[in-house]
Scaffold this motif. Structure first.
Motif, PDB file in Angstrom:
ATOM      1  N   VAL A  21      -5.047  -0.697   0.476  1.00 38.68           N
ATOM      2  CA  VAL A  21      -3.649  -0.921   0.822  1.00 38.68           C
ATOM      3  C   VAL A  21      -2.723  -0.253  -0.190  1.00 38.68           C
ATOM      4  O   VAL A  21      -1.676   0.283   0.167  1.00 38.68           O
ATOM      5  CB  VAL A  21      -3.391  -2.435   0.911  1.00 38.68           C
ATOM      6  CG1 VAL A  21      -1.920  -2.720   1.020  1.00 38.68           C
ATOM      7  CG2 VAL A  21      -4.127  -2.999   2.098  1.00 38.68           C
ATOM      8  N   HIS A  23      -3.331   2.326  -2.580  1.00 35.50           N
ATOM      9  CA  HIS A  23      -3.426   3.717  -3.006  1.00 35.50           C
ATOM     10  C   HIS A  23      -2.612   4.626  -2.089  1.00 35.50           C
ATOM     11  O   HIS A  23      -2.578   4.426  -0.884  1.00 35.50           O
ATOM     12  CB  HIS A  23      -4.881   4.174  -3.034  1.00 35.50           C
ATOM     13  CG  HIS A  23      -5.112   5.265  -4.032  1.00 35.50           C
ATOM     14  ND1 HIS A  23      -4.798   6.573  -3.779  1.00 35.50           N
ATOM     15  CD2 HIS A  23      -5.595   5.229  -5.289  1.00 35.50           C
ATOM     16  CE1 HIS A  23      -5.080   7.302  -4.840  1.00 35.50           C
ATOM     17  NE2 HIS A  23      -5.570   6.506  -5.767  1.00 35.50           N
ATOM     18  N   ARG A  24      -1.957   5.625  -2.698  1.00 32.26           N
ATOM     19  CA  ARG A  24      -1.036   6.470  -1.937  1.00 32.26           C
ATOM     20  C   ARG A  24      -1.755   7.558  -1.167  1.00 32.26           C
ATOM     21  O   ARG A  24      -1.203   8.128  -0.237  1.00 32.26           O
ATOM     22  CB  ARG A  24      -0.036   7.112  -2.894  1.00 32.26           C
ATOM     23  CG  ARG A  24       0.839   6.128  -3.603  1.00 32.26           C
ATOM     24  CD  ARG A  24       2.098   5.867  -2.838  1.00 32.26           C
ATOM     25  NE  ARG A  24       2.976   7.022  -2.864  1.00 32.26           N
ATOM     26  CZ  ARG A  24       3.858   7.276  -3.816  1.00 32.26           C
ATOM     27  NH1 ARG A  24       3.968   6.433  -4.798  1.00 32.26           N
ATOM     28  NH2 ARG A  24       4.605   8.336  -3.776  1.00 32.26           N
ATOM     29  N   PRO A  26      -4.394   8.872   1.431  1.00 29.59           N
ATOM     30  CA  PRO A  26      -5.203   8.297   2.514  1.00 29.59           C
ATOM     31  C   PRO A  26      -6.691   8.559   2.382  1.00 29.59           C
ATOM     32  O   PRO A  26      -7.502   7.726   2.815  1.00 29.59           O
ATOM     33  CB  PRO A  26      -4.641   8.948   3.776  1.00 29.59           C
ATOM     34  CG  PRO A  26      -3.622   9.898   3.364  1.00 29.59           C
ATOM     35  CD  PRO A  26      -3.325   9.745   1.926  1.00 29.59           C
ATOM     36  N   SER A  29      -7.952   5.944   0.121  1.00 37.05           N
ATOM     37  CA  SER A  29      -7.973   4.687   0.879  1.00 37.05           C
ATOM     38  C   SER A  29      -9.219   4.600   1.736  1.00 37.05           C
ATOM     39  O   SER A  29      -9.904   3.571   1.768  1.00 37.05           O
ATOM     40  CB  SER A  29      -6.741   4.593   1.769  1.00 37.05           C
ATOM     41  OG  SER A  29      -5.604   4.317   1.021  1.00 37.05           O
ATOM     42  N   ALA A  30      -9.544   5.700   2.425  1.00 37.60           N
ATOM     43  CA  ALA A  30     -10.714   5.690   3.315  1.00 37.60           C
ATOM     44  C   ALA A  30     -11.991   5.465   2.509  1.00 37.60           C
ATOM     45  O   ALA A  30     -12.866   4.699   2.932  1.00 37.60           O
ATOM     46  CB  ALA A  30     -10.792   7.003   4.090  1.00 37.60           C
ATOM     47  N   LEU A  33     -12.288   1.992   1.577  1.00 39.04           N
ATOM     48  CA  LEU A  33     -12.662   1.192   2.745  1.00 39.04           C
ATOM     49  C   LEU A  33     -14.176   1.231   2.959  1.00 39.04           C
ATOM     50  O   LEU A  33     -14.779   0.221   3.341  1.00 39.04           O
ATOM     51  CB  LEU A  33     -11.927   1.720   3.983  1.00 39.04           C
ATOM     52  CG  LEU A  33     -11.860   0.794   5.171  1.00 39.04           C
ATOM     53  CD1 LEU A  33     -11.254  -0.526   4.769  1.00 39.04           C
ATOM     54  CD2 LEU A  33     -11.059   1.410   6.282  1.00 39.04           C
ATOM     55  N   PHE A  68     -12.541   8.334  10.692  1.00 40.48           N
ATOM     56  CA  PHE A  68     -11.288   8.256   9.930  1.00 40.48           C
ATOM     57  C   PHE A  68     -11.139   9.477   9.025  1.00 40.48           C
ATOM     58  O   PHE A  68     -10.094  10.142   9.014  1.00 40.48           O
ATOM     59  CB  PHE A  68     -11.275   6.988   9.073  1.00 40.48           C
ATOM     60  CG  PHE A  68     -10.625   5.818   9.735  1.00 40.48           C
ATOM     61  CD1 PHE A  68      -9.262   5.797   9.925  1.00 40.48           C
ATOM     62  CD2 PHE A  68     -11.363   4.741  10.163  1.00 40.48           C
ATOM     63  CE1 PHE A  68      -8.656   4.728  10.527  1.00 40.48           C
ATOM     64  CE2 PHE A  68     -10.768   3.674  10.772  1.00 40.48           C
ATOM     65  CZ  PHE A  68      -9.414   3.666  10.951  1.00 40.48           C
ATOM     66  N   VAL A  71     -10.375  12.657  10.911  1.00 42.37           N
ATOM     67  CA  VAL A  71      -9.001  12.780  11.399  1.00 42.37           C
ATOM     68  C   VAL A  71      -8.048  13.065  10.248  1.00 42.37           C
ATOM     69  O   VAL A  71      -7.126  13.880  10.375  1.00 42.37           O
ATOM     70  CB  VAL A  71      -8.607  11.508  12.176  1.00 42.37           C
ATOM     71  CG1 VAL A  71      -7.117  11.488  12.442  1.00 42.37           C
ATOM     72  CG2 VAL A  71      -9.344  11.460  13.474  1.00 42.37           C
ATOM     73  N   ILE A  72      -8.262  12.437   9.065  1.00 45.70           N
ATOM     74  CA  ILE A  72      -7.403  12.717   7.907  1.00 45.70           C
ATOM     75  C   ILE A  72      -7.516  14.187   7.526  1.00 45.70           C
ATOM     76  O   ILE A  72      -6.514  14.869   7.270  1.00 45.70           O
ATOM     77  CB  ILE A  72      -7.800  11.811   6.726  1.00 45.70           C
ATOM     78  CG1 ILE A  72      -7.461  10.363   7.030  1.00 45.70           C
ATOM     79  CG2 ILE A  72      -7.070  12.238   5.469  1.00 45.70           C
ATOM     80  CD1 ILE A  72      -8.004   9.411   6.004  1.00 45.70           C
ATOM     81  N   TYR A  74      -8.427  16.648   9.542  1.00 41.82           N
ATOM     82  CA  TYR A  74      -7.908  17.452  10.653  1.00 41.82           C
ATOM     83  C   TYR A  74      -6.381  17.514  10.608  1.00 41.82           C
ATOM     84  O   TYR A  74      -5.779  18.546  10.880  1.00 41.82           O
ATOM     85  CB  TYR A  74      -8.395  16.816  11.952  1.00 41.82           C
ATOM     86  CG  TYR A  74      -7.898  17.440  13.217  1.00 41.82           C
ATOM     87  CD1 TYR A  74      -8.317  18.717  13.583  1.00 41.82           C
ATOM     88  CD2 TYR A  74      -7.045  16.757  14.062  1.00 41.82           C
ATOM     89  CE1 TYR A  74      -7.873  19.289  14.741  1.00 41.82           C
ATOM     90  CE2 TYR A  74      -6.600  17.321  15.226  1.00 41.82           C
ATOM     91  CZ  TYR A  74      -7.009  18.584  15.559  1.00 41.82           C
ATOM     92  OH  TYR A  74      -6.558  19.146  16.714  1.00 41.82           O
ATOM     93  N   LEU A  75      -5.744  16.409  10.246  1.00 43.74           N
ATOM     94  CA  LEU A  75      -4.289  16.389  10.173  1.00 43.74           C
ATOM     95  C   LEU A  75      -3.767  16.884   8.834  1.00 43.74           C
ATOM     96  O   LEU A  75      -2.567  17.022   8.667  1.00 43.74           O
ATOM     97  CB  LEU A  75      -3.770  14.966  10.419  1.00 43.74           C
ATOM     98  CG  LEU A  75      -4.141  14.365  11.759  1.00 43.74           C
ATOM     99  CD1 LEU A  75      -3.485  13.016  11.910  1.00 43.74           C
ATOM    100  CD2 LEU A  75      -3.704  15.259  12.884  1.00 43.74           C
ATOM    101  N   LEU A  77      -3.546  15.571   5.698  1.00 40.37           N
ATOM    102  CA  LEU A  77      -2.579  14.658   5.107  1.00 40.37           C
ATOM    103  C   LEU A  77      -2.671  14.684   3.589  1.00 40.37           C
ATOM    104  O   LEU A  77      -3.757  14.699   3.028  1.00 40.37           O
ATOM    105  CB  LEU A  77      -2.849  13.226   5.587  1.00 40.37           C
ATOM    106  CG  LEU A  77      -2.720  13.017   7.079  1.00 40.37           C
ATOM    107  CD1 LEU A  77      -3.065  11.590   7.416  1.00 40.37           C
ATOM    108  CD2 LEU A  77      -1.330  13.326   7.527  1.00 40.37           C
ATOM    109  N   ASP A  80       1.286  10.007   0.372  1.00 39.83           N
ATOM    110  CA  ASP A  80       2.424   9.501   1.131  1.00 39.83           C
ATOM    111  C   ASP A  80       3.670   9.487   0.271  1.00 39.83           C
ATOM    112  O   ASP A  80       3.662   8.918  -0.818  1.00 39.83           O
ATOM    113  CB  ASP A  80       2.146   8.065   1.597  1.00 39.83           C
ATOM    114  CG  ASP A  80       1.041   8.030   2.613  1.00 39.83           C
ATOM    115  OD1 ASP A  80       0.599   9.116   3.012  1.00 39.83           O
ATOM    116  OD2 ASP A  80       0.635   6.938   2.995  1.00 39.83           O
ATOM    117  N   PRO A  81       4.753  10.112   0.727  1.00 34.97           N
ATOM    118  CA  PRO A  81       6.012   9.953   0.006  1.00 34.97           C
ATOM    119  C   PRO A  81       6.633   8.613   0.375  1.00 34.97           C
ATOM    120  O   PRO A  81       6.945   8.351   1.524  1.00 34.97           O
ATOM    121  CB  PRO A  81       6.854  11.116   0.517  1.00 34.97           C
ATOM    122  CG  PRO A  81       6.305  11.414   1.854  1.00 34.97           C
ATOM    123  CD  PRO A  81       4.895  10.946   1.913  1.00 34.97           C
TER     124      PRO A  81
END
Lengths: 195, 100
Positions: A21, A23-24, A26, A29-30, A33, A68, A71-72, A74-75, A77, A80-81
């Motif tokens: 939750v 960490h900035r 992704p 984060s994954a 998880l 997950f 997709v991260i 692929y996009l 990312l 996060d700002p």
């Protein structure tokens, strides 16, 4: 030794869930998880649900997390700002609601409560997987079959949704909303160049 | 033997962490991961009760929850990918098509 194992796995689980939750990035984060799901599998095995623990590792830590991370990637990312007053307000609301839920749980468990009727201990000659399989194919046969239908619908739905209308069409850059770059954003076009 | 309230307490805290993640984060994928945390909190409560009551029904329900979660992740990530193609963003407060 079993309560100690449970406490250790629970500590790892909650710490890595908090890191998911907080960490900035992704990707981080994954990966946290994955750690959370593996320690949850350890908890399941400690609590004599060996089959569920193995399925947890294979399905959650394996298949779902690969999806997950894919997709991260692929996009494309980055971090996060996150700043601004509305974000501060939302953050306060979020932590308040979370604290309320924990408080509610603690109050519930501090009150008087008792478990329902305890059944006979299961046949020790029957393994956990065998007993679960017999339950799935006798008492829970209809839900089991309907689950296969759910998976089929999800598969068709995922293919239809990600295919889009009328196959792949490149994004109309003029009509698309302006993308504002923030510090820390990656400069490569997301999703790669249009074909 | 584990006291029967331990897994329930861990489950409650895990669920709260998931709720905080959904409310605090803007990235749709991280919000989705927090939803997975909440599903796993429910699973942990099921397994805890199954362990305390010597019953197998809780584990059967965890099996079904896992199947539905796998289906949900496939469809949800497809929606997020589609949304990213449409708006070039995965931040939920920039996706405000329903705002008047």
């Amino acid at each position: 030794v079993i309560p100690a194992l449970f406490a250790g796995f629970a500590a790892v689980l909650l710490a890595s869930a908090l890191m998911v939750v907080l960490h900035r990035n992704p990707v981080t984060s994954a990966l946290f998880l994955v750690v959370a799901f593996c320690s949850l599998a350890g908890i399941y095995i400690v609590m004599r649900a060996e089959f569920i623990g193995m399925v947890q590792v294979i399905v959650y830590a394996g298949a779902i997390m690969v999806l997950f991370v894919f997709v991260i990637m692929y996009l494309n990312l980055g971090r996060d700002p996150e700043r601004g007053a509305t974000i501060l307000l939302r953050r306060m609301i979020g932590w308040f609601v979370g604290a309320m839920i924990v408080l509610q749980g603690v109050l519930l468990f501090a009150g008087r409560w008792a478990l329902g009727p305890v059944q006979e201990p299961p046949d020790p000659r029957l393994g956990n997987t065998q007993a679960l399989g017999q339950a799935l194919y006798s008492r829970f046969l209809y839900p089991f079959e309907i689950t296969s239908l759910v998976l089929l619908v999800a598969m068709v739905g995922a293919i239809v949704i990600s295919k889009g209308r009328g196959g792949y069409e490149p994004v109309d850059r003029a009509a698309a909303p302006r993308v504002t770059l923030r510090p820390g954003d990656s400069l490569t076009p997301p999703g790669g160049p249009p074909a | 033997v584990i006291p029967s309230s331990w897994p329930l307490l861990v489950s409650a805290v895990l669920f709260a962490v998931g709720v905080v993640g959904v409310l605090v984060r803007r990235n749709a994928i991280v919000i989705f991961m927090s939803v997975e945390l909440m599903l796993n909190a429910a699973n942990l409560a099921f397994v805890g009760f199954a362990n305390a009551l010597h019953s197998l029904d809780g584990q059967v329900f965890v099996f079904f929850v896992m199947a539905v979660a796998a289906a949900e992740v496939a469809v949800g990530l497809a929606i997020i990918v589609n949304l990213f193609r449409l708006r070039e963003s995965v931040f939920v407060d920039e996706i405000n098509l329903l705002k008047g």
